[in-house]
Design a protein around this motif. Sequence first.
Motif, mmCIF file in Angstrom:
data_model
loop_
_atom_site.group_PDB
_atom_site.id
_atom_site.type_symbol
_atom_site.label_atom_id
_atom_site.label_comp_id
_atom_site.label_asym_id
_atom_site.label_seq_id
_atom_site.Cartn_x
_atom_site.Cartn_y
_atom_site.Cartn_z
ATOM 1 N N LEU A 146 0.697 -1.212 -0.119
ATOM 2 C CA LEU A 146 -0.071 -0.057 0.120
ATOM 3 C C LEU A 146 0.728 1.274 -0.140
ATOM 4 C CD1 LEU A 146 -2.716 -1.215 2.569
ATOM 5 C CD2 LEU A 146 -3.007 -0.824 0.090
ATOM 6 N N ALA A 149 2.491 1.732 -3.496
ATOM 7 C CA ALA A 149 1.435 2.241 -4.288
ATOM 8 C C ALA A 149 1.039 3.527 -4.375
ATOM 9 C CB ALA A 149 0.126 1.220 -4.094
ATOM 10 N N LEU A 173 -6.793 8.310 -5.190
ATOM 11 C CA LEU A 173 -5.823 7.339 -4.912
ATOM 12 C C LEU A 173 -6.155 6.416 -4.067
ATOM 13 C CD1 LEU A 173 -3.398 5.844 -5.725
ATOM 14 C CD2 LEU A 173 -2.222 7.512 -4.797
ATOM 15 N N LEU A 176 -9.080 3.881 -4.511
ATOM 16 C CA LEU A 176 -8.712 2.848 -5.655
ATOM 17 C C LEU A 176 -8.025 1.847 -4.704
ATOM 18 C CD1 LEU A 176 -8.136 1.942 -8.503
ATOM 19 C CD2 LEU A 176 -5.797 3.015 -8.103
ATOM 20 N N LEU A 177 -7.121 2.147 -3.776
ATOM 21 C CA LEU A 177 -6.409 1.001 -3.101
ATOM 22 C C LEU A 177 -7.192 0.479 -2.010
ATOM 23 C CD1 LEU A 177 -2.966 2.954 -2.771
ATOM 24 C CD2 LEU A 177 -3.723 1.421 -4.508
ATOM 25 N N PRO A 179 -10.883 0.055 -1.580
ATOM 26 C CA PRO A 179 -12.439 0.394 -1.828
ATOM 27 C C PRO A 179 -13.139 0.045 -0.514
ATOM 28 C CG PRO A 179 -11.493 -1.648 -2.818
ATOM 29 C CD PRO A 179 -10.510 -1.059 -2.325
ATOM 30 N N LEU B 145 -4.921 6.297 -14.306
ATOM 31 C CA LEU B 145 -4.663 5.966 -12.691
ATOM 32 C C LEU B 145 -4.117 4.618 -12.582
ATOM 33 C CD1 LEU B 145 -4.599 6.998 -9.895
ATOM 34 C CD2 LEU B 145 -7.052 6.428 -9.528
ATOM 35 N N ALA B 149 -0.448 3.658 -11.456
ATOM 36 C CA ALA B 149 -0.386 2.758 -10.330
ATOM 37 C C ALA B 149 0.521 1.387 -10.399
ATOM 38 C CB ALA B 149 -1.842 2.276 -9.784
ATOM 39 N N GLY B 152 4.057 3.004 -11.251
ATOM 40 C CA GLY B 152 4.742 3.559 -10.071
ATOM 41 C C GLY B 152 4.981 2.703 -8.791
ATOM 42 N N THR B 153 4.093 1.851 -8.586
ATOM 43 C CA THR B 153 4.126 0.816 -7.619
ATOM 44 C C THR B 153 5.713 -0.024 -7.974
ATOM 45 O OG1 THR B 153 1.949 0.774 -7.306
ATOM 46 C CG2 THR B 153 3.277 -0.941 -5.989
ATOM 47 N N SER B 156 8.572 2.320 -7.071
ATOM 48 C CA SER B 156 8.799 2.200 -5.866
ATOM 49 C C SER B 156 9.559 1.137 -5.018
ATOM 50 C CB SER B 156 7.573 2.812 -5.154
ATOM 51 O OG SER B 156 7.720 2.981 -3.561
ATOM 52 N N LEU B 173 -0.162 -7.360 -7.386
ATOM 53 C CA LEU B 173 -0.490 -5.796 -7.493
ATOM 54 C C LEU B 173 -1.710 -5.641 -8.263
ATOM 55 C CD1 LEU B 173 0.254 -2.858 -7.440
ATOM 56 C CD2 LEU B 173 1.968 -3.260 -9.545
ATOM 57 N N LEU B 176 -4.826 -6.212 -6.212
ATOM 58 C CA LEU B 176 -4.920 -4.830 -5.137
ATOM 59 C C LEU B 176 -5.701 -3.838 -5.814
ATOM 60 C CD1 LEU B 176 -4.238 -3.364 -2.616
ATOM 61 C CD2 LEU B 176 -2.317 -2.382 -3.923
ATOM 62 N N LEU B 177 -5.413 -3.657 -7.480
ATOM 63 C CA LEU B 177 -5.965 -2.375 -8.295
ATOM 64 C C LEU B 177 -7.571 -2.879 -8.661
ATOM 65 C CD1 LEU B 177 -2.749 -1.409 -9.783
ATOM 66 C CD2 LEU B 177 -3.563 -0.436 -7.741
ATOM 67 N N PRO B 179 -9.677 -5.479 -7.350
ATOM 68 C CA PRO B 179 -10.329 -6.572 -6.630
ATOM 69 C C PRO B 179 -11.568 -7.121 -7.335
ATOM 70 C CG PRO B 179 -11.018 -4.486 -5.483
ATOM 71 C CD PRO B 179 -10.070 -4.316 -6.811
#
Lengths: 180, 180
Positions: A146, A149, A173, A176-177, A179, B145, B149, B152-153, B156, B173, B176-177, B179
């Motif tokens: 998380l 992200a 954002l 989205l992560l 819900p 988005l 995500a 970017g994830t 990171s 991943l 997560l985005l 579900p």
Amino acid sequence: MPPRNASAIFDAVLALLAERGYAGLTIEGAAARSGVNKTTIYRWWPSKAALVGAALDREMPLDLRVADAGSLAADLAALARAFLDLLTTPPAADAALAILGAAAEHPELAFHVRAFFATRLGPEHPVFARAVARNELPPAADPLLLADAVIGTIWSRVVFRGLRPDPDFPAHLTSLLLPA
Amino acid sequence: MPPRNASAIFDAVLALLAERGYAGLTIEGAAARSGVNKTTIYRWWPSKAALVGAALDREMPLDLRVADAGSLAADLAALARAFLDLLTTPPAADAALAILGAAAEHPELAFHVRAFFATRLGPEHPVFARAVARNELPPAADPLLLADAVIGTIWSRVVFRGLRPDPDFPAHLTSLLLPA
């Protein structure tokens, strides 16, 4: 403990990073700009990467340690806002972009950047412990995912897309992560 | 159209980026390494940033344009795998990290990086159009988005955390985005 003039040194480091980028920064330049002898700087930070890592750690506003916004969603939105501010609010933003961007190219600097994020956003972070205690996050969840992200999506949007997210973006954002 | 020896020039650019970073690359160095006259290079690419942008666009494997993995989740996982490979698979990874990291510091290079991602991952991308057609994504959703995500994830995790995600990570991943 660092020298008493550490904050003058860090100010010089951040100003030089903003003006010249990581490649253009030297310890000699930071010494000249801050009026501190370069041997004093070398005594505390043996390399440019170590000096920049210390400036990042001491001067950059990204700290969730004391936040408790009441829910994991609110805490993550606060993290998103803090990181977005770090990347977009002058004068620190140019130095932050230079440091975090250069981490991709410079392994010794990357070591300090990892320590910076680990200190602030590690898996033992109270934000995540509280979320588990509130049953907002299963104990087996990966809280680092998380955090990555949040941080990463903002990096992608600001740096790779050149966008300036609007003030609603952190909450958008987060939804989205996490819900409902 | 670019010169016939463009691929030798791009190979030299990527090798020099991997060895010396963005700051250490010069058009003169790329000319010497590729055996192409520097005036030829300048005729096509008037700056280092333009040359690096062209090398990124032509040589870097990140392309969803022909993928159709059957569902938005599978398409996003494929994007995640492609970007993870780009950042972690030698020999291209060092050059990719150097280019994308330097975008944070160099506005002209950032312009070319934005064009790179816009070409491959823009909102008009067939992956997103198909997802809307399949009712996997509401027409008003922000597909950028999701792309940000994913990209970017991974950035990171790899750059800011120094982790090497395992082969299950792209699917993890994606879940997560999106579900179920």
